[in-house]
Design an enzyme around this catalytic site. Structure first.
Site, PDB file in Angstrom:
ATOM      1  N   THR A 120       9.370  -7.106 -12.560  1.00  0.00           N
ATOM      2  CA  THR A 120       8.967  -8.507 -12.720  1.00  0.00           C
ATOM      3  C   THR A 120       7.853  -8.843 -11.728  1.00  0.00           C
ATOM      4  O   THR A 120       7.894  -8.436 -10.573  1.00  0.00           O
ATOM      5  CB  THR A 120      10.200  -9.420 -12.493  1.00  0.00           C
ATOM      6  N   CYS A 177       4.281   1.484  11.674  1.00  0.00           N
ATOM      7  CA  CYS A 177       5.134   2.272  10.776  1.00  0.00           C
ATOM      8  C   CYS A 177       5.723   3.486  11.474  1.00  0.00           C
ATOM      9  O   CYS A 177       6.665   4.081  10.985  1.00  0.00           O
ATOM     10  CB  CYS A 177       4.345   2.727   9.557  1.00  0.00           C
ATOM     11  N   SER A 187      -3.329  -3.713   0.821  1.00  0.00           N
ATOM     12  CA  SER A 187      -2.104  -4.427   1.180  1.00  0.00           C
ATOM     13  C   SER A 187      -2.443  -5.870   1.546  1.00  0.00           C
ATOM     14  O   SER A 187      -3.426  -6.122   2.249  1.00  0.00           O
ATOM     15  CB  SER A 187      -1.482  -3.710   2.381  1.00  0.00           C
ATOM     16  N   ALA A 188      -1.604  -6.824   1.087  1.00  0.00           N
ATOM     17  CA  ALA A 188      -1.912  -8.242   1.326  1.00  0.00           C
ATOM     18  C   ALA A 188      -1.632  -8.676   2.756  1.00  0.00           C
ATOM     19  O   ALA A 188      -2.359  -9.513   3.310  1.00  0.00           O
ATOM     20  CB  ALA A 188      -1.104  -9.103   0.353  1.00  0.00           C
ATOM     21  N   HIS A 189      -0.573  -8.104   3.367  1.00  0.00           N
ATOM     22  CA  HIS A 189      -0.167  -8.677   4.662  1.00  0.00           C
ATOM     23  C   HIS A 189      -1.103  -8.333   5.811  1.00  0.00           C
ATOM     24  O   HIS A 189      -0.996  -8.898   6.896  1.00  0.00           O
ATOM     25  CB  HIS A 189       1.294  -8.323   4.986  1.00  0.00           C
ATOM     26  N   ALA A 213       0.818  -1.210   0.000  1.00  0.00           N
ATOM     27  CA  ALA A 213       0.000   0.000   0.000  1.00  0.00           C
ATOM     28  C   ALA A 213       0.854   1.264   0.000  1.00  0.00           C
ATOM     29  O   ALA A 213       0.465   2.287  -0.563  1.00  0.00           O
ATOM     30  CB  ALA A 213      -0.941  -0.008   1.195  1.00  0.00           C
ATOM     31  N   THR A 214       2.031   1.195   0.606  1.00  0.00           N
ATOM     32  CA  THR A 214       2.893   2.381   0.620  1.00  0.00           C
ATOM     33  C   THR A 214       3.209   2.804  -0.817  1.00  0.00           C
ATOM     34  O   THR A 214       3.126   3.990  -1.167  1.00  0.00           O
ATOM     35  CB  THR A 214       4.185   2.095   1.416  1.00  0.00           C
TER      36      THR A 214
HETATM   37  N1  PLP Z   1      -2.195   2.400   5.084  1.00  0.00           N
HETATM   38  C1  PLP Z   1      -2.601   1.879   6.244  1.00  0.00           C
HETATM   39  C2  PLP Z   1      -3.899   2.340   6.836  1.00  0.00           C
HETATM   40  C3  PLP Z   1      -1.833   0.919   6.898  1.00  0.00           C
HETATM   41  O1  PLP Z   1      -2.264   0.428   8.063  1.00  0.00           O
HETATM   42  C4  PLP Z   1      -0.631   0.514   6.303  1.00  0.00           C
HETATM   43  C5  PLP Z   1       0.237  -0.459   6.990  1.00  0.00           C
HETATM   44  O2  PLP Z   1       0.822  -0.189   8.004  1.00  0.00           O
HETATM   45  C6  PLP Z   1      -0.243   1.068   5.074  1.00  0.00           C
HETATM   46  C7  PLP Z   1      -1.049   2.016   4.504  1.00  0.00           C
HETATM   47  C8  PLP Z   1       1.027   0.649   4.384  1.00  0.00           C
HETATM   48  O3  PLP Z   1       0.886  -0.664   3.872  1.00  0.00           O
HETATM   49  P1  PLP Z   1       2.132  -1.542   3.404  1.00  0.00           P
HETATM   50  O4  PLP Z   1       2.676  -2.179   4.627  1.00  0.00           O
HETATM   51  O5  PLP Z   1       1.539  -2.554   2.452  1.00  0.00           O
HETATM   52  O6  PLP Z   1       3.082  -0.659   2.707  1.00  0.00           O
END
Ligand code: PLP
Length: 369
Positions: free
Chosen positions: A235, A320, A197-199, A69-70
């Protein structure tokens, strides 16, 4: 171990675990190779894209796989994207995830005007204020969280989008914490972009996706080969993409009512520990699995460490932002003091948590506080 930090990341889902044991070794082809082996890999990816698109009720061509997602967020809140789309202003909220705030900070340095929308004491976006900003700055790019990662508060995205669209704004939705835990139809929400985001749902780390309603508007962030219709080079991460699909399939089995019951039981018990304990945003519309608790006069880092010593994993804010000693900007953005924010802890539950874990955590908290 008792794991109550599922908003930071969550356990591999059963099908993902199965895939890691068996499928990881076989699927090593490059999906861009012309030979049959490569094309088999490509077919698998396209099948997964189709599954994910159906899950979100959008078309396959609108799904772009990313590294998380980042990256998805940075692809949209991006100086090149803004300049090529003639976007000179961005509307967002100060309670967004760090990836959004940092990307916005860079946009500001590139001369983009940043308009911060007001929120109430629960972090809910002030729709009147949004309307007035969108009216004053039509054709802005608006970016909001669907569900706040620290408090679990859900925004009224349908109304936000309606207001933004009325004034020609593009809307990006950080949908990371909504996926799997909240039923929504991406198409009906009407947003232009959405990040996932998958994780956070049991897939691998390092894979995510960006929904793009109109791929013609998109300006590639990562250049190189012609993967992803030329919109995102690199890739294909076949194992990551497979894990995303399997995790989504498994998420359909989550019993959201029982996660809600577990969370509610926890909150009921935690409130009995001390009459000054508070549940942040208790009366707001919240996602089923998140509880953010204020423990008066107790430093959250010490409480989290004590819980960790008891094999209980929780968090003092967004994973984060950990590493910083600053108390949560999200809690402060609700109008609370730094001191208050430094006594708040996030507990985030998942389908695999059980009541006995809640009881054990309450017992541990009794000792700690
Ligand atoms: N946005 C939100 C609301 C999140 O909770 C997170 C993860 O911490 C992210 C974005 C970033 O996702 P990713 O870990 O896939 O970069």
């Amino acid at each position: 171990m008792i794991y109550f930090d599922n908003n930071a990341t969550t356990k591999f889902s059963l099908r993902v675990q199965e895939y890691l044991r068996k499928g990881f070794i076989d699927n090593w082809g490059n999906a861009s190779s012309e030979h049959l082996f490569g094309q088999t890999t490509k077919d698998i990816i396209e099948g997964d894209r189709e599954y994910i698109a159906n899950f979100l009720n959008v078309l396959k061509k609108n799904i772009l796989f990313t590294s998380g997602a980042t990256e998805s967020i940075n692809s949209i809140l991006n100086p090149i994207f803004c300049s090529e789309n003639k976007i000179t202003s961005v509307i967002s909220s100060k309670l967004e995830h760090q990836s959004t705030l940092s990307a916005i900070d860079r946009l500001k340095k590139h001369g983009v005007k940043i308009l911060w929308v007001k929120n109430d004491e629960n972090g809910v976006i002030d729709l009147k204020n949004l309307e007035s900003l969108a009216k004053q700055f039509p054709q802005s790019l608006a970016s909001f969280l669907y569900v706040n990662n620290e408090t679990g508060v859900i925004q009224d995205v349908k109304t936000i989008t309606r207001i933004c669209k009325e004034f020609g704004c593009l809307v990006h939705l950080d949908s990371v914490q909504a996926l799997g835990k909240y039923n929504f139809d991406l198409l009906k929400l009407g947003v232009d972009f959405a990040s996932f985001s998958a994780h956070k749902i049991g897939g691998l780390k390092g894979v995510g996706l960006l929904y793009i309603k109109n791929p013609d508007n998109f300006v590639p962030f990562i250049l190189g080969g012609g993967q992803e219709q030329g919109l995102r080079a690199g890739t294909y991460n076949i194992n990551g993409i497979r894990s995303f699909r399997f995790a989504l399939e498994d998420s359909k089995k989550w019993n959201l009512d029982s996660i809600t019951n577990l969370r509610n039981k926890f909150e009921e018990e935690v409130l009995k520990l001390n009459d000054k304990i508070k549940i942040n945003c208790q009366n707001a519309n919240r996602i089923c699995n998140t509880s953010n608790i204020y423990f008066p006069n107790l430093p959250n880092q010490a409480v989290a460490l004590d819980l960790s010593r008891n094999n209980i994993c929780v968090s003092t804010g967004s994973a984060c932002s950990s590493g910083t000693t600053d108390p949560s900007y999200v809690i402060q953005g609700l109008g609370q003091t730094k001191n208050y924010a430094s006594s708040c802890i996030r507990f985030s539950f998942a389908y695999f948590n059980i009541h006995n874990e809640v009881n054990r955590t309450i017992e541990a908290l009794k000792q700690i506080i």
